[in-house]
Motif scaffolding. Structure first.
Motif, PDB file in Angstrom:
ATOM      1  N   ILE D  72      13.491  87.610   7.908  1.00  0.00           N
ATOM      2  CA  ILE D  72      12.238  88.141   7.358  1.00  0.00           C
ATOM      3  C   ILE D  72      12.525  89.288   6.393  1.00  0.00           C
ATOM      4  O   ILE D  72      11.890  89.432   5.362  1.00  0.00           O
ATOM      5  CB  ILE D  72      11.321  88.632   8.503  1.00  0.00           C
ATOM      6  CG1 ILE D  72      10.976  87.472   9.440  1.00  0.00           C
ATOM      7  CG2 ILE D  72      10.074  89.295   7.959  1.00  0.00           C
ATOM      8  CD1 ILE D  72      10.242  87.900  10.704  1.00  0.00           C
ATOM      9  N   ALA D  73      13.494  90.104   6.760  1.00  0.00           N
ATOM     10  CA  ALA D  73      13.840  91.255   5.919  1.00  0.00           C
ATOM     11  C   ALA D  73      15.263  91.680   6.227  1.00  0.00           C
ATOM     12  O   ALA D  73      15.804  91.331   7.289  1.00  0.00           O
ATOM     13  CB  ALA D  73      12.874  92.419   6.165  1.00  0.00           C
ATOM     14  N   CYS D  74      15.836  92.414   5.303  1.00  0.00           N
ATOM     15  CA  CYS D  74      17.198  92.903   5.494  1.00  0.00           C
ATOM     16  C   CYS D  74      17.274  94.320   4.937  1.00  0.00           C
ATOM     17  O   CYS D  74      16.796  94.584   3.831  1.00  0.00           O
ATOM     18  CB  CYS D  74      18.178  91.979   4.760  1.00  0.00           C
ATOM     19  SG  CYS D  74      19.890  92.494   4.926  1.00  0.00           S
ATOM     20  N   LEU D  75      17.845  95.218   5.730  1.00  0.00           N
ATOM     21  CA  LEU D  75      17.942  96.616   5.303  1.00  0.00           C
ATOM     22  C   LEU D  75      19.378  97.080   5.477  1.00  0.00           C
ATOM     23  O   LEU D  75      20.007  96.794   6.500  1.00  0.00           O
ATOM     24  CB  LEU D  75      16.997  97.502   6.123  1.00  0.00           C
ATOM     25  CG  LEU D  75      15.490  97.217   5.945  1.00  0.00           C
ATOM     26  CD1 LEU D  75      15.001  96.200   6.958  1.00  0.00           C
ATOM     27  CD2 LEU D  75      14.677  98.501   6.051  1.00  0.00           C
ATOM     28  N   ILE D  84      20.499  96.236   9.252  1.00  0.00           N
ATOM     29  CA  ILE D  84      19.539  95.622  10.170  1.00  0.00           C
ATOM     30  C   ILE D  84      18.971  94.403   9.482  1.00  0.00           C
ATOM     31  O   ILE D  84      18.543  94.490   8.331  1.00  0.00           O
ATOM     32  CB  ILE D  84      18.382  96.576  10.527  1.00  0.00           C
ATOM     33  CG1 ILE D  84      18.868  97.709  11.418  1.00  0.00           C
ATOM     34  CG2 ILE D  84      17.251  95.814  11.209  1.00  0.00           C
ATOM     35  CD1 ILE D  84      17.761  98.636  11.906  1.00  0.00           C
ATOM     36  N   VAL D  86      15.948  91.574  10.112  1.00  0.00           N
ATOM     37  CA  VAL D  86      14.765  91.242  10.893  1.00  0.00           C
ATOM     38  C   VAL D  86      14.640  89.722  10.866  1.00  0.00           C
ATOM     39  O   VAL D  86      14.639  89.121   9.799  1.00  0.00           O
ATOM     40  CB  VAL D  86      13.501  91.899  10.282  1.00  0.00           C
ATOM     41  CG1 VAL D  86      12.285  91.614  11.146  1.00  0.00           C
ATOM     42  CG2 VAL D  86      13.717  93.395  10.089  1.00  0.00           C
ATOM     43  N   GLU D 110      10.471  87.393  17.427  1.00  0.00           N
ATOM     44  CA  GLU D 110      10.925  88.113  16.244  1.00  0.00           C
ATOM     45  C   GLU D 110      11.615  89.382  16.696  1.00  0.00           C
ATOM     46  O   GLU D 110      11.186  90.033  17.652  1.00  0.00           O
ATOM     47  CB  GLU D 110       9.732  88.400  15.330  1.00  0.00           C
ATOM     48  CG  GLU D 110       9.202  87.098  14.721  1.00  0.00           C
ATOM     49  CD  GLU D 110       7.819  87.200  14.137  1.00  0.00           C
ATOM     50  OE1 GLU D 110       7.323  86.187  13.618  1.00  0.00           O
ATOM     51  OE2 GLU D 110       7.232  88.293  14.207  1.00  0.00           O
ATOM     52  N   VAL D 112      15.258  92.248  15.723  1.00  0.00           N
ATOM     53  CA  VAL D 112      16.229  92.798  14.782  1.00  0.00           C
ATOM     54  C   VAL D 112      17.635  92.701  15.352  1.00  0.00           C
ATOM     55  O   VAL D 112      17.828  92.644  16.571  1.00  0.00           O
ATOM     56  CB  VAL D 112      15.938  94.289  14.484  1.00  0.00           C
ATOM     57  CG1 VAL D 112      14.563  94.460  13.860  1.00  0.00           C
ATOM     58  CG2 VAL D 112      16.060  95.133  15.742  1.00  0.00           C
ATOM     59  N   LEU D 114      20.732  95.143  14.855  1.00  0.00           N
ATOM     60  CA  LEU D 114      21.257  96.392  14.297  1.00  0.00           C
ATOM     61  C   LEU D 114      22.773  96.348  14.391  1.00  0.00           C
ATOM     62  O   LEU D 114      23.316  96.112  15.472  1.00  0.00           O
ATOM     63  CB  LEU D 114      20.716  97.581  15.105  1.00  0.00           C
ATOM     64  CG  LEU D 114      21.409  98.923  14.910  1.00  0.00           C
ATOM     65  CD1 LEU D 114      21.163  99.480  13.503  1.00  0.00           C
ATOM     66  CD2 LEU D 114      20.955  99.931  15.967  1.00  0.00           C
TER      67      LEU D 114
END
Lengths: 153, 153, 153, 153
Positions: D72-75, D84, D86, D110, D112, D114
């Motif tokens: 969904i997302a990447c940080l 991280i 998601v 859903e 994460v 880390l």
């Protein structure tokens, strides 16, 4: 969204915890929704800033000044508009007739707050929990203490 | 307490579920306390007949007419004043926007009701659950559905 | 089944806990099945006396001599062939690097053992738990301690 | 650590899931530890790459080819060495005698991942879960199906 930084995330949290709605509106959209993790009376999606701030107030009330959030890491993705901070959280809920040391009263967990931003404000947030912290989190917020007695304090 | 029989226990349950307080008082002491198992908004000790009947009403409301209790076995110890009935329980809670088939809506479990009697009336009761039914029971009574949305219906 | 008494139930438990299979066979059918409540590595149906005795041994090993069962009440229905004993159970599992006081190590719960008898022997048993004891029971038997470390001791 | 990017994180996951230890070692330190969330037979800290890869293999085996991870997302925080991602995760565990649709078999959650990096490799990872997904995750990995039967498939 070049202004999405760790500093702005920290300011958003401070504004939220202050309980000042006007100040919070600088960082949080009035229609923001936040999902409290686990399964307990305050779990699930809180729709709108008022409901979300109500959840925060409940947490602060139950913890009676003991709520501590220590940031372990902070990650920002300004391109897609996401922030995550990784926190260690502790709180003590002293229920009537108990000393605050049980699994139902002493909260110690680590988790994340995932926020999605649009036009400089958070529009959606979700709490995630590491390890078995969800069990502790849900027990903390639940109505019963170690003796099975129901309490709202 | 020679009059403590399976028939009297059945009559006590019927009186309770009827919602008629006067009729219930024939079998339940006004200060009866009942412990709802699991951890959810209605878990723990309900003190007094009014609180107990309130819990039963909540259950009936959430199940919307689908609550079924089938007795598997009944055990009576009239000397010490205990009864236990073993039940299979099913109920469906249709939350807004959901079809009632999820783990959070479709309850199917087996458990016991332990009652302690004094002078012909129940003074204390506790629900116990077999297997992993407690997870289903707590999810059924919890505020969230399969999508994490909060609901009181 | 006129010989189904509280004394015979007590003798059945003693024979089981002794670990002596021959002695246990006087009270437990070789094909007996027992359902351990909750959800943890040792939960669910244990089929056959050997599997059931294996579960009891695991419990005794993890508790390291601290397992205590105190009977609160005993109910017998000789006509239908059911017994239930209501117990208070305590045990301490000291995991490596921990002191045995956490929710994952210190077990304190109350529950029932429902047994169905045929021809003088138990053919099926189920453990049921009151209150939120299932959470404690499953944490006690789970692989992780309060620090998230995995252990088999 | 200027080379810590979303692409490198994606490559690390691919190498891990391939089951190829040599390839995994490019991205994962041999002493990496990973914490699987919840409380179930495979929960807690898996110490070392071999134990971690063993956990991944178990997951793949239980899901029998149905495991899907959608990002969904990447940080990425290259300064402090954190990533991280998601993810939305689905998997089906068909237990013996069941159809794979129950809460104990159909996983949808859903969360994460880390990761903490040092010198271009992950040294520590933790899974975190949003909402009430931990209940579903722990039920998926637990030994029992909807009927309470124990299974390892």
């Amino acid at each position: 969204m070049s202004d999405l930084t760790a500093e702005r995330l920290a300011a958003a949290h401070q504004a939220l915890r202050s309980g000042d709605r006007e100040r919070a509106l600088e960082y949080w959209h009035p229609d923001v929704r936040f999902q409290s993790p686990g399964n307990h009376p305050y779990a699930g999606w809180h729709d709108g800033l008022d409901a979300f701030m109500g959840f925060i107030r409940t947490w602060q009330r139950l913890a009676g000044g003991t709520l501590r959030m220590e940031q372990i890491a902070c990650l920002v993705n300004p391109v897609d508009g996401y922030t995550i901070d990784v926190n260690r959280c502790t709180a003590v809920r002293k229920r009537t007739g108990s000393d605050g040391t049980s699994f139902y009263e002493h909260l110690q967990m680590e988790g994340v707050d995932l926020m999605r931003w649009e036009n400089g404000r958070v529009v959606e947030g979700r709490g995630g929990i590491f390890g078995d912290g969800t069990a502790n989190f849900s027990s903390f917020f639940g109505p019963i203490g170690p003796n099975g007695l129901r309490s709202d304090d």
